[in-house]
Design a protein around this motif. Structure first.
Motif, short mmCIF file in Angstrom:
data_model
loop_
_atom_site.label_atom_id
_atom_site.label_comp_id
_atom_site.label_asym_id
_atom_site.label_seq_id
_atom_site.Cartn_x
_atom_site.Cartn_y
_atom_site.Cartn_z
N ALA A 90 0.86 -1.18 0.00
CA ALA A 90 0.00 0.00 0.00
C ALA A 90 0.90 1.23 0.00
O ALA A 90 2.09 1.15 -0.32
CB ALA A 90 -0.93 -0.02 1.21
N ALA A 91 0.36 2.39 0.38
CA ALA A 91 1.15 3.63 0.38
C ALA A 91 0.64 4.57 1.46
O ALA A 91 -0.56 4.59 1.77
CB ALA A 91 1.11 4.31 -0.98
N ALA A 92 1.56 5.35 2.02
CA ALA A 92 1.22 6.39 2.99
C ALA A 92 1.55 7.74 2.38
O ALA A 92 2.59 7.90 1.73
CB ALA A 92 2.01 6.18 4.29
N LEU A 93 0.68 8.71 2.59
CA LEU A 93 0.89 10.04 2.05
C LEU A 93 1.78 10.86 2.97
O LEU A 93 1.58 10.88 4.19
CB LEU A 93 -0.45 10.75 1.86
CG LEU A 93 -1.41 10.12 0.85
CD1 LEU A 93 -2.74 10.85 0.87
CD2 LEU A 93 -0.81 10.15 -0.55
N GLN A 94 2.75 11.53 2.39
CA GLN A 94 3.61 12.47 3.10
C GLN A 94 3.71 13.71 2.25
O GLN A 94 4.20 13.65 1.11
CB GLN A 94 5.00 11.89 3.35
CG GLN A 94 5.08 10.93 4.52
CD GLN A 94 6.51 10.65 4.93
OE1 GLN A 94 7.38 10.44 4.10
NE2 GLN A 94 6.76 10.66 6.22
N SER A 95 3.24 14.85 2.79
CA SER A 95 3.15 16.07 1.99
C SER A 95 2.27 15.76 0.78
O SER A 95 1.16 15.25 0.94
CB SER A 95 4.54 16.56 1.59
OG SER A 95 4.46 17.74 0.83
N ILE A 96 2.74 16.01 -0.44
CA ILE A 96 1.96 15.69 -1.63
C ILE A 96 2.53 14.48 -2.35
O ILE A 96 2.23 14.23 -3.52
CB ILE A 96 1.85 16.89 -2.59
CG1 ILE A 96 3.25 17.30 -3.11
CG2 ILE A 96 1.16 18.05 -1.92
CD1 ILE A 96 3.19 18.30 -4.25
N VAL A 113 5.47 22.63 7.40
CA VAL A 113 4.68 22.38 8.61
C VAL A 113 5.49 21.43 9.48
O VAL A 113 5.72 20.27 9.11
CB VAL A 113 3.31 21.77 8.27
CG1 VAL A 113 2.53 21.48 9.55
CG2 VAL A 113 2.52 22.71 7.36
N ALA A 114 5.96 21.92 10.61
CA ALA A 114 6.84 21.14 11.48
C ALA A 114 6.09 20.64 12.69
O ALA A 114 5.32 21.38 13.31
CB ALA A 114 8.04 21.98 11.91
N ARG A 115 6.31 19.39 13.01
CA ARG A 115 5.78 18.77 14.22
C ARG A 115 6.94 18.14 14.99
O ARG A 115 8.07 18.08 14.49
CB ARG A 115 4.72 17.71 13.88
CG ARG A 115 3.46 18.29 13.25
CD ARG A 115 2.70 19.15 14.23
NE ARG A 115 1.50 19.73 13.65
CZ ARG A 115 1.43 20.93 13.12
NH1 ARG A 115 2.52 21.69 13.07
NH2 ARG A 115 0.30 21.39 12.64
N ALA A 116 6.69 17.65 16.19
CA ALA A 116 7.77 17.14 17.02
C ALA A 116 8.50 15.98 16.36
O ALA A 116 9.72 15.87 16.44
CB ALA A 116 7.22 16.71 18.39
N ARG A 117 7.75 15.11 15.67
CA ARG A 117 8.35 13.89 15.14
C ARG A 117 8.57 13.93 13.63
O ARG A 117 9.19 13.03 13.07
CB ARG A 117 7.49 12.67 15.49
CG ARG A 117 7.37 12.43 16.99
CD ARG A 117 6.69 11.13 17.28
NE ARG A 117 7.42 9.99 16.68
CZ ARG A 117 7.06 8.73 16.85
NH1 ARG A 117 6.02 8.44 17.61
NH2 ARG A 117 7.75 7.77 16.28
N PHE A 118 8.03 14.93 12.94
CA PHE A 118 8.18 14.97 11.49
C PHE A 118 7.87 16.38 10.99
O PHE A 118 7.36 17.24 11.74
CB PHE A 118 7.23 13.97 10.82
CG PHE A 118 5.77 14.28 11.03
CD1 PHE A 118 5.07 15.06 10.13
CD2 PHE A 118 5.09 13.80 12.15
CE1 PHE A 118 3.73 15.35 10.32
CE2 PHE A 118 3.76 14.09 12.35
CZ PHE A 118 3.08 14.87 11.43
N SER A 119 8.19 16.62 9.75
CA SER A 119 7.81 17.87 9.09
C SER A 119 7.46 17.55 7.64
O SER A 119 7.99 16.59 7.06
CB SER A 119 8.94 18.90 9.15
OG SER A 119 10.06 18.46 8.40
N VAL A 120 6.56 18.34 7.08
CA VAL A 120 6.16 18.14 5.69
C VAL A 120 6.25 19.48 4.97
O VAL A 120 6.06 20.55 5.57
CB VAL A 120 4.72 17.59 5.58
CG1 VAL A 120 4.65 16.17 6.10
CG2 VAL A 120 3.73 18.47 6.32
#
Length: 513
Positions: free
Chosen positions: A7-13, A330-337
């Motif tokens: 399958a696939a997971a979306l990250q950013s676009i 868009v930055a979060r504690a564990r990731f950014s996109v």
């Protein structure tokens, strides 16, 4: 038995491949691991009901599912279908030999039918990049995914159809789309045309310059003077979408879930006009599960902010960095996109609280302090990033009653396209620069140097209006665009003079009664 589906997971676009590993062994236990969110954890009940509806049985065994890579957050219900197929294959109810050739995505209903998902286009692009033969997903998303060539796309109605295809007992018709022909045929006339606008020749000229160079523009004038009317017609004079621009913008709308069903590609430039009550996260993107904001939905198009001073100041200030970088992080504690945000900002505002400062016939009821306070709601740094600031006067009756039609959008667009072609040749060796508004300081040194008279005129304006260094750059970029519209290789003094006229709010006496 251990079985893998993909399958696939979306990250950013974009999308990343997710391997769904299912192991069925004797026992009575169900465990799902690999950072699934609540929607995925709840999928067990949907999968059990869908499998029963398809005429199969959920295994009464120890079922362990791992979604790899385990450190990548997986979100949404689009993993229902690959999980169900993996469970049936691991229990040896269906053959597993063909699973390695397909990426599979889809949300299951309790009756086994498939519901549409978000992000079909970037998932299809990832499937082709990873070398999969095909992509199986809900029928409503098939046309969107089929624009990716060299990939077999199958749109299924139900879990039963997918099982029959993978078992060799049936076939799902392959969805095929001639991307270039479909894109060419789908481009259509705009609903709005500048031929419907009476008068306002100076504003039309400013919008033509803005469209030709990709510049941001602010219109300031009394209520009813035509600001919103002209802003809505700006996309009609922008150059037509290229296929590459269309694909990139379509990916954003696909990820955001704003692409209509059975839509292949976006064929007209987006025009986004959010209400002034919008939050910072809704404008630039974000949220607990980050999504593209309005500035990314306006990518390669127009973002229109009507009644600019009514927007929360914090909302406006978060646009400063995207306006410069044409990208928002868009930055979060564990990731950014990262979301692309290359848009034209078009804003409109009244000149004062009552709306009639500088009106030719109606008196203004505001004090000078009120006028200045109202204009002060828009910060200087943000105004510096707006290349053209244009005053709009009400249209006199003589112009409104004219029977002679105004110049059409098609005629204006032809000049804009000619100017953009000049810029395409100029920046051919700089793939990240597409128009004059995106010129770097190095490129400005090469292509935006005025003649001696123009330089002197610019010096005088800088001293009298106390302009910032950023305003200096903006004037030179706009001058370069005006010269391109006139077919001039050199920036001349009249081009500088016209560009200076588009800095209305930089004038020291503006707003003083």
């Amino acid at each position: 038995m251990l079985v893998k589906t993909y399958a696939a997971a979306l990250q950013s676009i974009n999308a990343r491949t997710v391997t769904v590993e299912v192991n069925c062994t004797p026992g009575s236990y169900f465990q799902l691991v690999g950072l699934p969110d609540a929607a995925i954890k709840e999928s067990q009940d949907r999968i059990i009901s869908a499998i029963d509806s398809a005429g199969f049985k959920f295994p009464g065994k120890r079922v362990v599912i791992n979604m790899s890579p385990a450190d990548l957050r997986k979100e949404g219900s689009a993993y229902d279908l690959p999980l169900a197929i993996g469970i049936l294959a691991a229990d040896e109810q269906i053959p597993a030999e063909s699973l390695e050739h397909y990426m599979i995505m889809g949300e299951l209903s309790l009756d086994g039918s498939l519901r549409p998902i978000r992000g079909a286009l970037p998932i299809a692009i990832q499937a082709r990049a990873e070398g999969y033969r095909g992509l199986i997903l809900p029928r409503q998303n098939a046309r969107e995914a089929a624009v990716v060539n060299r990939l077999e796309v199958y749109g299924a109605e139900s879990l039963s159809e997918v099982i029959q295809m993978l078992s060799g007992r049936g076939a799902i018709p392959r969805m095929e789309v001639d991307t270039r022909r479909t894109f060419a045929e789908a481009q259509r006339e705009t609903l709005f045309d500048f031929a419907e606008v009476r008068g306002q020749e100076n504003v039309k000229r400013a919008l033509e310059v803005a469209a030709a160079g990709g510049h941001n523009v602010l219109m300031i004038g009394a209520p009813g003077s035509g600001k919103s009317m002209m802003a809505k017609r700006l996309p009609s004079i922008l150059p037509p979408f290229t296929l590459g621009e269309s694909l990139e913008t379509t990916k954003i709308y696909s990820v955001a879930g704003k692409l209509g069903q059975d839509v292949t590609l976006m064929t007209s430039r987006p025009f986004r006009a959010p209400h002034h009550s919008i939050s910072p996260a809704a404008l630039v993107g974000g949220g607990s599960n980050p999504q593209p904001g309005e500035i990314s939905l306006a990518h390669h198009g127009v973002l229109f902010l009507d009644e600019l001073p009514e927007f929360n100041r914090n909302v406006l200030e978060v646009m400063r960095q995207p306006l410069e970088d044409r990208m928002v992080t868009v930055a979060r504690a564990r990731f950014s996109v990262d979301y692309p945000a290359s848009f034209m900002l078009v804003a409109a505002m009244n000149p004062c609280p009552c709306g009639y400062y500088n009106h030719p016939t109606r008196p203004c009821e505001c004090t000078p302090q009120q006028v200045q306070r109202y204009l002060g709601k828009v910060s200087g740094p943000l105004l510096d990033r707006i290349d053209l600031q244009v005053e709009i006067a009400p249209v006199p009756f003589e112009k409104l009653s004219e029977e002679v039609p105004s110049e059409s959008s098609a005629a204006i667009c032809a000049r804009v396209v000619a100017a953009r072609e000049v810029q395409n040749r100029r920046f051919a060796d700089h793939p990240s620069v597409h128009c004059n508004a995106q010129m770097t300081p190095q490129l400005m040194q090469l292509h935006a140097r005025p003649d001696a008279r123009g330089l002197e005129r610019l010096r005088t304006a800088m001293e009298r209006l106390n302009l910032s260094a950023r305003a200096y750059d903006r004037i030179l970029k706009v001058s370069r665009t005006i010269a391109d519209l006139e077919g001039s290789e050199q920036i001349q003094h009249q081009h500088i003079a016209e560009a200076i006229q588009y800095r209305s709010l930089d004038r020291g006496n503006w707003g003083q009664q």
